[in-house]
Design a protein around this motif. Structure first.
Motif, PDB file in Angstrom:
ATOM      1  N   GLY A   1      16.651  68.761 -80.052  1.00  0.00           N
ATOM      2  CA  GLY A   1      17.545  69.523 -80.908  1.00  0.00           C
ATOM      3  C   GLY A   1      18.305  70.555 -80.120  1.00  0.00           C
TER       4      GLY A   1
ATOM      5  N   THR B   1      11.049  66.080 -88.950  1.00  0.00           N
ATOM      6  CA  THR B   1      12.130  67.017 -88.671  1.00  0.00           C
ATOM      7  C   THR B   1      11.876  68.364 -89.326  1.00  0.00           C
TER       8      THR B   1
ATOM      9  N   THR C   1      13.913  67.784 -84.242  1.00  0.00           N
ATOM     10  CA  THR C   1      13.236  66.515 -84.519  1.00  0.00           C
ATOM     11  C   THR C   1      12.110  66.307 -83.530  1.00  0.00           C
ATOM     12  N   CYS C   2      11.016  65.779 -84.024  1.00  0.00           N
ATOM     13  CA  CYS C   2       9.870  65.425 -83.185  1.00  0.00           C
ATOM     14  C   CYS C   2       9.676  63.915 -83.240  1.00  0.00           C
TER      15      CYS C   2
ATOM     16  N   GLU D   1       9.952  67.045 -78.704  1.00  0.00           N
ATOM     17  CA  GLU D   1      10.917  67.749 -79.537  1.00  0.00           C
ATOM     18  C   GLU D   1      12.340  67.519 -79.031  1.00  0.00           C
TER      19      GLU D   1
ATOM     20  N   GLN E   1      13.773  71.867 -90.561  1.00  0.00           N
ATOM     21  CA  GLN E   1      15.001  72.592 -90.847  1.00  0.00           C
ATOM     22  C   GLN E   1      14.623  74.008 -91.286  1.00  0.00           C
TER      23      GLN E   1
ATOM     24  N   ARG F   1      10.565  63.530 -92.917  1.00  0.00           N
ATOM     25  CA  ARG F   1      10.204  62.512 -91.942  1.00  0.00           C
ATOM     26  C   ARG F   1      11.067  61.279 -92.098  1.00  0.00           C
TER      27      ARG F   1
ATOM     28  N   GLN G   1       9.441  59.707 -86.759  1.00  0.00           N
ATOM     29  CA  GLN G   1       9.899  61.061 -86.453  1.00  0.00           C
ATOM     30  C   GLN G   1       9.677  61.993 -87.646  1.00  0.00           C
TER      31      GLN G   1
ATOM     32  N   TRP H   1       4.882  71.933 -87.323  1.00  0.00           N
ATOM     33  CA  TRP H   1       5.781  72.705 -86.469  1.00  0.00           C
ATOM     34  C   TRP H   1       5.168  74.093 -86.261  1.00  0.00           C
TER      35      TRP H   1
ATOM     36  N   SER I   1      17.754  72.911 -86.740  1.00  0.00           N
ATOM     37  CA  SER I   1      17.232  71.582 -87.018  1.00  0.00           C
ATOM     38  C   SER I   1      16.645  70.981 -85.755  1.00  0.00           C
TER      39      SER I   1
ATOM     40  N   CYS J   1       6.184  70.852 -81.753  1.00  0.00           N
ATOM     41  CA  CYS J   1       5.624  69.979 -82.781  1.00  0.00           C
ATOM     42  C   CYS J   1       4.213  69.595 -82.341  1.00  0.00           C
TER      43      CYS J   1
END
Length: 123
Positions: free
Chosen positions: A8, A81, A21-22, A6, A83, A73, A79, A38, A19, A97
């Protein structure tokens, strides 16, 4: 071996959008019948499933968070994501994630997990 990481901001102000991201390595987010989720754990509480994006790009969200959640994605970067909009201090949690062949909220059925990242909502 599939690994997830992960990334952010660790601090988000109330009313803003969280927000995260993985990044997936050792495997593809396009792998048939894999689901990328998530999950979060607020302090002192149990794990809470937020939602997933599937190998085909379909998404499904927890009903309690659906109105504020979007998962997308980037297949070129492998990746996905999260939000989460209009955050409040109640959204403070460790966010994970995860991935696996399970399409649903049973968090213990996900095979692969990131290490988790702390997100605090505070002004």
């Amino acid at each position: 071996q599939v690994q997830l990481q992960e990334s952010g901001p660790g601090l988000v102000k109330p009313s803003q959008t969280l927000s995260l991201t993985c990044t997936v390595s050792g495997g593809s987010i396009l792998t048939d019948y894999y689901y990328w989720a998530w999950i979060r754990q607020p302090p002192g509480k149990e794990l809470e499933w937020i939602g997933y994006i599937s190998f085909s790009g379909s998404t499904y969200y927890s009903p309690s968070l659906k109105s504020r959640t979007s998962i997308s994605r980037d297949t070129s970067k492998n990746q996905f994501t999260l939000q989460l909009s209009s955050v409040t201090p109640e959204d403070t949690a460790v966010y994970y994630c995860a991935g696996g062949e399970t399409a649903g909220p049973a968090v213990d059925e996900y095979d692969y997990w990131g290490q988790g990242t702390q997100v605090t909502v505070s002004s």
